[in-house]
Design a protein around this motif. Structure first.
Motif, PDB file in Angstrom:
ATOM      1  N   SER A 314      75.053  -9.815  -7.802  1.00  0.00           N
ATOM      2  CA  SER A 314      75.828 -11.333  -7.528  1.00  0.00           C
ATOM      3  C   SER A 314      76.158 -11.862  -8.669  1.00  0.00           C
ATOM      4  CB  SER A 314      75.193 -12.060  -6.669  1.00  0.00           C
ATOM      5  OG  SER A 314      73.951 -12.415  -7.080  1.00  0.00           O
ATOM      6  N   GLU A 488      88.685  -9.035   0.036  1.00  0.00           N
ATOM      7  CA  GLU A 488      87.518  -8.643  -1.082  1.00  0.00           C
ATOM      8  C   GLU A 488      87.958  -8.840  -2.508  1.00  0.00           C
ATOM      9  OE1 GLU A 488      84.284  -5.497   0.407  1.00  0.00           O
ATOM     10  OE2 GLU A 488      86.320  -4.794   0.510  1.00  0.00           O
TER      11      GLU A 488
ATOM     12  N   ALA B  12      84.896  -7.684   7.787  1.00  0.00           N
ATOM     13  CA  ALA B  12      84.356  -8.586   6.476  1.00  0.00           C
ATOM     14  C   ALA B  12      82.789  -8.524   6.719  1.00  0.00           C
ATOM     15  CB  ALA B  12      84.693  -9.896   6.663  1.00  0.00           C
ATOM     16  N   VAL B  13      82.624  -8.491   7.804  1.00  0.00           N
ATOM     17  CA  VAL B  13      80.857  -8.435   8.223  1.00  0.00           C
ATOM     18  C   VAL B  13      80.421  -6.857   7.877  1.00  0.00           C
ATOM     19  CG1 VAL B  13      79.206  -8.337   9.725  1.00  0.00           C
ATOM     20  CG2 VAL B  13      80.765 -10.101   9.849  1.00  0.00           C
ATOM     21  N   LYS B  15      81.770  -4.517   6.164  1.00  0.00           N
ATOM     22  CA  LYS B  15      82.069  -4.190   4.600  1.00  0.00           C
ATOM     23  C   LYS B  15      81.203  -4.759   3.657  1.00  0.00           C
ATOM     24  CE  LYS B  15      86.234  -1.499   4.882  1.00  0.00           C
ATOM     25  NZ  LYS B  15      86.941  -0.950   3.804  1.00  0.00           N
ATOM     26  N   SER B  16      80.522  -6.060   4.297  1.00  0.00           N
ATOM     27  CA  SER B  16      79.784  -7.100   3.291  1.00  0.00           C
ATOM     28  C   SER B  16      78.573  -6.133   2.487  1.00  0.00           C
ATOM     29  CB  SER B  16      79.522  -8.140   3.827  1.00  0.00           C
ATOM     30  OG  SER B  16      78.353  -7.951   4.803  1.00  0.00           O
ATOM     31  N   SER B  17      78.353  -6.262   1.388  1.00  0.00           N
ATOM     32  CA  SER B  17      77.069  -5.640   0.604  1.00  0.00           C
ATOM     33  C   SER B  17      75.808  -6.354   1.176  1.00  0.00           C
ATOM     34  CB  SER B  17      77.013  -6.105  -0.773  1.00  0.00           C
ATOM     35  OG  SER B  17      78.164  -5.574  -1.435  1.00  0.00           O
ATOM     36  N   ASP B  60      76.570 -12.462  -0.616  1.00  0.00           N
ATOM     37  CA  ASP B  60      77.687 -12.569   0.265  1.00  0.00           C
ATOM     38  C   ASP B  60      78.442 -13.728   0.050  1.00  0.00           C
ATOM     39  OD1 ASP B  60      77.519 -10.198   1.402  1.00  0.00           O
ATOM     40  OD2 ASP B  60      76.732 -10.682   3.361  1.00  0.00           O
ATOM     41  N   LEU B  63      82.243 -13.390  -1.001  1.00  0.00           N
ATOM     42  CA  LEU B  63      83.064 -12.944   0.105  1.00  0.00           C
ATOM     43  C   LEU B  63      83.096 -13.996   1.360  1.00  0.00           C
ATOM     44  CD1 LEU B  63      84.499 -10.365   1.680  1.00  0.00           C
ATOM     45  CD2 LEU B  63      82.162  -9.856   2.545  1.00  0.00           C
ATOM     46  N   GLN B  64      82.082 -14.389   1.730  1.00  0.00           N
ATOM     47  CA  GLN B  64      82.144 -15.686   2.641  1.00  0.00           C
ATOM     48  C   GLN B  64      83.200 -16.769   2.343  1.00  0.00           C
ATOM     49  OE1 GLN B  64      80.863 -15.101   5.509  1.00  0.00           O
ATOM     50  NE2 GLN B  64      79.095 -13.842   5.332  1.00  0.00           N
ATOM     51  N   LEU B  67      86.565 -15.319   2.960  1.00  0.00           N
ATOM     52  CA  LEU B  67      86.687 -15.476   4.362  1.00  0.00           C
ATOM     53  C   LEU B  67      86.940 -16.580   5.175  1.00  0.00           C
ATOM     54  CD1 LEU B  67      86.447 -13.064   6.766  1.00  0.00           C
ATOM     55  CD2 LEU B  67      84.138 -13.644   6.988  1.00  0.00           C
ATOM     56  N   HIS B  88      77.289 -14.362  12.310  1.00  0.00           N
ATOM     57  CA  HIS B  88      77.228 -13.251  10.932  1.00  0.00           C
ATOM     58  C   HIS B  88      75.800 -13.328  10.619  1.00  0.00           C
ATOM     59  CE1 HIS B  88      78.061 -12.167   6.623  1.00  0.00           C
ATOM     60  NE2 HIS B  88      77.430 -11.179   7.278  1.00  0.00           N
TER      61      HIS B  88
END
Lengths: 517, 139
Positions: A314, A488, B12-13, B15-17, B60, B63-64, B67, B88
């Motif tokens: 991150s 993404e 999104a959920v 595929k999230s890391s 995340d 990404l969040q 989103l 989530h």
């Protein structure tokens, strides 16, 4: 004195050519080190460092707590052991008082003959006054052992067997704790004493160490042997003390592990060895982690690595930017590697080592080994990951090449309405995109088209097109502006690909249409 | 529109890391818990889970934020967005606390039940507070 030294140093410096250039070079080098130190501090002060430290500490403690031990067990196969009866050697770390043999073997329902030994290496040597020798080892044995050593007569009070006696016997004085005692020394054959073993390859004389597999015993001139009673008398002990017990003629094959565990609850046992049927088994007090326990340590390190790596991933944009910045400042590429390694050493290894000390003090050596495995794996995995990720993959990626956001097309077609219709058709029929919305407006010689298209091969990515059409006397200008978007993070390659697919369809379509117009 | 939002959210959920990390961490924690030989292990692993959850929040975060922007652009109200993000959070918290539930089923213990409830509750609170205070005002 100080003043003289100061003046001397100044003079030597002035004369020895420590020039200004030299000082500048030193300072420049130090400035680089200071720079790297300050950059390391910059990363260390980030809040994610706390997560890394916490993950490391918790994982190291968890794997330490989850350690299971087992006593070190070694089995040696030796065909020369042809005895069908079994023999056991029990060694104690400190001298103990043991009752009769049945007490020792009672819990195991075994029967056998016990031979007791007292073999002690003295902290403070005794001195033989006449012989001018120092005695470091006192051995107390039973009469049958003395007979095996060739001493047929019964030893009287204060009589000892000694290898350095000239003749059959002699009298001497021994100094024990400033007390002078007269003793009789009786000759014993050197070779017999040197080669006498109490158990499989275990000499009667205590070993100092090993050369290869051969034991090195204490020189015989420093060894006194006698009966128990005599040795206890010299030591001033009222109870007979034992350091080794050899149990022979056992009624059935023993279970050395169980025997060790049973003895361990009552005595300070350091080793149990069992010989018979072509095998010798050694069980020592040294504890090692079990394989299950090591797997647990590896799992803890995987968990810690995942957490640390996720935190690092991150922070990758920040670190990449930092790398670019320090490159512009003139730092070599290895500077960032040093900074990152320094960072991981400080944030993972440093708290990890402190935790290891805690684990060692509170849980012991085996737990420390497990925790060390966790710490090393976590540190190595995290450092390797971050160094590999932070390095530029290729040289071309060093220079950021954004996809062309604008494209200007000129055409001879001046019918703006037909041109707009064609472009809308081209947008809607582009097989790489699903059109989310298309809006347009025509005002005189100018037109505006806006389209939002979603890329079909990737979810949440697409392109936002804005097209201005302007009809002039010499032809028509079509200005295409595009913005690639994605839920993404869209990679540079994908961004260029999406842009090219959307714009090229319009450019190509208009040119082909113009040719047939 | 509702189905679109749901598709985007689910993608999104999944595929999230963060979710992937929580699944891997969860499997590891499960094995550690199943083969534990010390009463302190559940509590230590609980703390480790907390750290993992904080790491997932960091991973995340970007990404969040995106989103949230997408959901807002679809015309969703802030409260609905918060509700989705809370969902989530609960999902990730459930995955992270799953080892405790499994171990509880295998060998019930009060300590593990408490640990499970604490993990579930704490993670939801952490997520909710972070989303409420950090992400939404940024848009």
């Amino acid at each position: 004195m100080l003043a003289t030294s100061y003046v001397t140093i100044k003079y030597v410096r002035a004369e020895s050519g420590m020039t200004r250039e030299f000082k500048v070079a030193i300072k420049a080098r130090l400035a680089r080190v200071v720079g790297m130190y300050k950059l390391s501090l910059l990363i260390l002060r980030k809040s994610f460092t706390y997560l890394v430290i916490l993950a490391t500490i918790l994982s190291v403690i968890t794997s330490g707590l989850n350690t299971r031990y087992e006593n070190n067990l070694v089995v040696i196969r030796d065909p020369s052991i042809t005895n069908t009866t079994h023999t056991i050697l029990v060694r104690f770390s400190t001298p103990v008082i043991i009752g009769d043999c049945s007490t020792l073997l009672g819990d195991l329902s075994l029967e056998g003959n016990c031979t007791y030994f007292y073999r002690a290496v003295l902290d403070q040597p005794y001195q033989l006054e006449k012989s001018k020798k120092l005695i470091y080892v006192m051995i107390g044995v039973e009469d049958k052992i003395l007979k095996d050593l060739g001493i047929d007569r019964e030893l009287s009070e204060y009589s000892f067997v000694y290898s350095e006696v000239l003749g059959e016997f002699m009298t001497d004085f021994i100094l024990v704790n400033n007390k002078r005692i007269e003793i009789t020394l009786i000759y014993v054959n050197n070779n017999l004493l040197r080669n006498y073993t109490i158990f499989y390859k275990t000499p009667l004389i205590p070993t100092q160490g090993y050369v290869g597999v051969e034991p090195v015993i204490v020189p015989l001139q420093h060894v006194l042997i006698s009966t128990y009673e005599n040795v206890m008398r010299i030591l001033g002990s009222e109870e007979p003390l034992v350091t080794d017990v050899v149990i022979t003629n056992l009624s059935k094959p023993p279970d050395p592990v169980r025997f060790f565990e049973l003895l361990e609850t009552r005595y300070p046992v350091t080793e149990v060895a069992a010989a018979g049927d072509g095998h010798v088994t050694y069980i020592s007090e040294t504890r090692i982690p079990t394989p299950d326990s090591l797997i647990s340590a590896i799992l803890s390190s995987v968990t810690a690595s995942i957490i640390i790596i996720s935190v690092f991933s991150s922070t990758m944009p920040y670190l990449t930017e930092l790398r670019s910045k320090i490159s512009f400042m003139g730092f070599q590429p290895w500077a960032i590697t040093i900074i990152i390694v320094g960072y991981t050493l400080t944030s993972i290894m440093f708290p990890g080592l402190i935790t290891l000390v805690y684990v060692f003090v509170s849980m012991g050596g085996a737990s420390t080994l497990n925790s060390m495995v966790t710490l090393i794996i976590s540190w190595f995995a995290s450092t390797t990951y971050i160094i590999l990720r932070i390095k530029p993959e290729k040289l071309v990626t060093e220079t950021y090449m954004p996809p062309t956001p604008r494209y200007v097309l000129m055409t001879s077609v001046t019918d703006i309405k037909k041109l707009v219709e064609l472009i809308i058709k081209l947008i809607r029929t582009n097989e790489f995109f699903t059109t989310e919305e298309v809006e347009w407006k025509i005002e005189g010689d100018e037109a505006f088209i806006h389209a939002k298209m979603n890329y079909v091969d990737s979810w949440g990515s697409g392109i936002d097109l804005t097209i201005f059409i302007n009809v002039a006397s010499e032809g028509t200008y079509i200005n295409i502006s595009s913005t690639v978007f994605g839920v993404e993070e869209v990679s540079e390659t994908m961004s260029r690909s999406i842009n090219a697919l959307a714009v090229s369809r319009i450019v190509g379509g208009v040119k082909a249409w113009e040719a047939t117009f | 529109m509702g189905s679109n939002i749901l598709v985007i959210f689910v993608k999104a959920v999944t595929k999230s890391s963060g979710l992937k990390i929580s699944v891997i961490a969860s499997i590891n924690l499960l094995i550690i818990l199943l083969f534990r030989n010390n009463a302190l292990i559940p509590y230590l692993s609980l703390l480790l889970t907390m750290v993992a959850s904080a790491a997932i929040v960091i991973v995340d975060f970007r990404l969040q934020s995106i989103l949230l922007y997408v959901l807002f652009s679809y015309g969703l109200r802030p409260n609905s967005v918060r509700l989705l993000i809370l969902l989530h959070s609960l999902l990730v918290a459930s995955v992270l606390s799953l080892p405790y539930l499994v171990v509880d089923v295998v060998s019930f213990s009060l300590a593990l039940t408490l640990a499970f409830l604490v993990v579930l509750g704490m993670l939801s609170l952490i997520y909710k507070s972070i989303r409420d205070t950090a992400s939404i005002p940024q848009i």
